[in-house]
Design an enzyme around this catalytic site. Structure first.
Site, PDB file in Angstrom:
ATOM      1  CB  SER A  62      -4.639   2.131  -2.634  1.00  0.00           C
ATOM      2  OG  SER A  62      -5.513   1.610  -1.669  1.00  0.00           O
ATOM      3  CD  GLU A  73      -3.247   0.551   0.652  1.00  0.00           C
ATOM      4  OE1 GLU A  73      -3.762   1.246  -0.231  1.00  0.00           O
ATOM      5  OE2 GLU A  73      -3.726  -0.527   1.050  1.00  0.00           O
ATOM      6  CG  ASP A  75      -0.293   5.347  -0.930  1.00  0.00           C
ATOM      7  OD1 ASP A  75      -0.986   4.952  -1.884  1.00  0.00           O
ATOM      8  OD2 ASP A  75      -0.684   5.314   0.247  1.00  0.00           O
TER       9      ASP A  75
END
Length: 372
Positions: free
Chosen positions: A285, A80, A84
């Site tokens: 995400s 995750e 990002d």
């Protein structure tokens, strides 16, 4: 058309596809925060991943929000946060990027991480975490106070709308019906103080890419979150644009509609590097950091002409979207986990699957930069 074998694109390719002004702006002078609630982060490993992607290593800072952090984190690496960081670092290599690691404890640690990012006066905050709305969740009240402070202080907060389809429920990565059989949306994406970011997928049609609502549930995969909030009333800035959208549960309730915007999210459509090895990823995400990076580029351009940062932009963005050709309107698809489930369909104009759609960035960038 098919998307099952759609090739993974590196963040630079996704940004180029949407027309990001990468040759002119690099995020210099911008402070971008990433909220991280799970997984081990090894800075030397992250640097190797950036070298493997041939990306300039950014000015990265990692802040552990509380001493209890390590007790609540997953023991494995976090894809995750890798995603990002690689998205934002690719588009804004000259920005200062800070990862705020909070305790993954179901609530308070999340609030603390965002509170620290706001207190440090970051220009933009990217959040790829969330949970199904709950009226009895006291931490939601505390988070709303923090997000309201961010909006009041001129900080843009971009939040993923979730990958559980209209139910906001998943079995692993697979979007499935919720136990109560109802449609739900994810918080904090449903907060009226954030820019909620939903997902599309690109279908291959010969040499063309046709963009539709992200929904891979027939392959036991995720779908974009979106719908009508049970907690928040429809904000004034949204009312004239979403008046025809009601809750799929009763076809009556009018509440805050998410997402506001969207972009490529289909699982496997993004390529990233983790532990030095190429891998594919996706989800909303990836969309939250994409829009956070876009806002940072706009802020950099605005600063060059003496303008303030964009801050809370939803009200002005909606007005621009209604009057200008700034988004790719997504007209095909839905976000139901199974046929017949309460959910939402794409439609002409604004909808509860992809909001206004994906960015026509050349025009959108200039329109946001030109705002007073």
């Amino acid at each position: 058309m098919q998307d099952e074998f759609f090739p993974g694109w590196l963040p630079i390719q996704v940004a180029s596809h949407y027309g990001f002004p990468l040759a002119d702006w690099d995020g210099a002078g911008q402070k971008i925060a990433i909220i991280s609630l799970g997984g081990v982060l090894d800075e030397s490993e992250l640097q190797r991943d950036f070298r493997a992607m041939r990306i300039v290593w950014p000015d990265l800072r990692i802040v552990d929000v509380s001493d209890a952090y390590e007790d609540w984190q997953d023991s494995g690496p976090t894809a995750e946060t890798h995603l990002d960081l690689e998205v934002i670092g690719t588009i804004c290599p000259a920005a200062t990027i800070t990862i705020y690691r909070g305790a993954n404890d179901g609530g308070p640690g999340f609030v603390d991480a965002v509170r620290h990012a706001v207190a440090d006066d970051n220009d933009v905050i990217s959040i790829s975490w969330g949970h199904t709305e709950s009226a009895s969740d006291f931490d939601t009240i505390k988070m709303e106070n923090v997000l309201e402070t961010a909006a009041r202080n001129g900080i843009t907060v971009c939040v993923a709308s979730g990958d559980g389809g209209s139910s906001d429920a998943r079995d692993g990565f697979w979007a499935i019906p919720a136990d109560d059989g109802l449609a739900h949306v994810q918080y904090p994406a449903s907060s009226p103080y954030v820019l909620a970011c939903g997902g599309t997928q690109l279908m291959l049609n010969g040499d063309d890419h046709v963009e539709v609502v992200w929904n891979n549930t027939t392959m036991k995969r995720p779908a974009t979150g979106g719908g009508v909030s049970d907690l928040f009333e429809m904000p004034d800035w949204q009312a004239s644009h979403a008046a025809d959208i009601a809750s799929a549960n009763d076809n009556t309730r009018k509440g805050r509609v998410i997402p506001d915007v969207a972009a490529l999210a289909a699982g496997g459509a993004w390529e990233m590097v983790q532990d030095g090895k190429p891998t594919v990823a996706g989800g909303t995400s990836a969309v939250a950091p994409l829009f956070a990076a876009l806002v940072a580029l706009c802020n950099q351009s605005r600063a060059s002409s003496g303008k303030n940062r964009l801050g809370f932009v939803n009200d002005r963005l909606y007005s621009l979207a209604r009057s200008g050709d700034l988004f790719n309107n997504i007209r095909e698809g839905h976000n139901r986990p199974v046929a017949g489930y309460p959910g939402y369909d794409a439609q002409d104009g604004f909808d509860a699957c992809t909001g206004w759609g994906s960015p026509k960035t050349f025009a959108l960038f200039q329109a946001l930069v030109d705002l007073d």
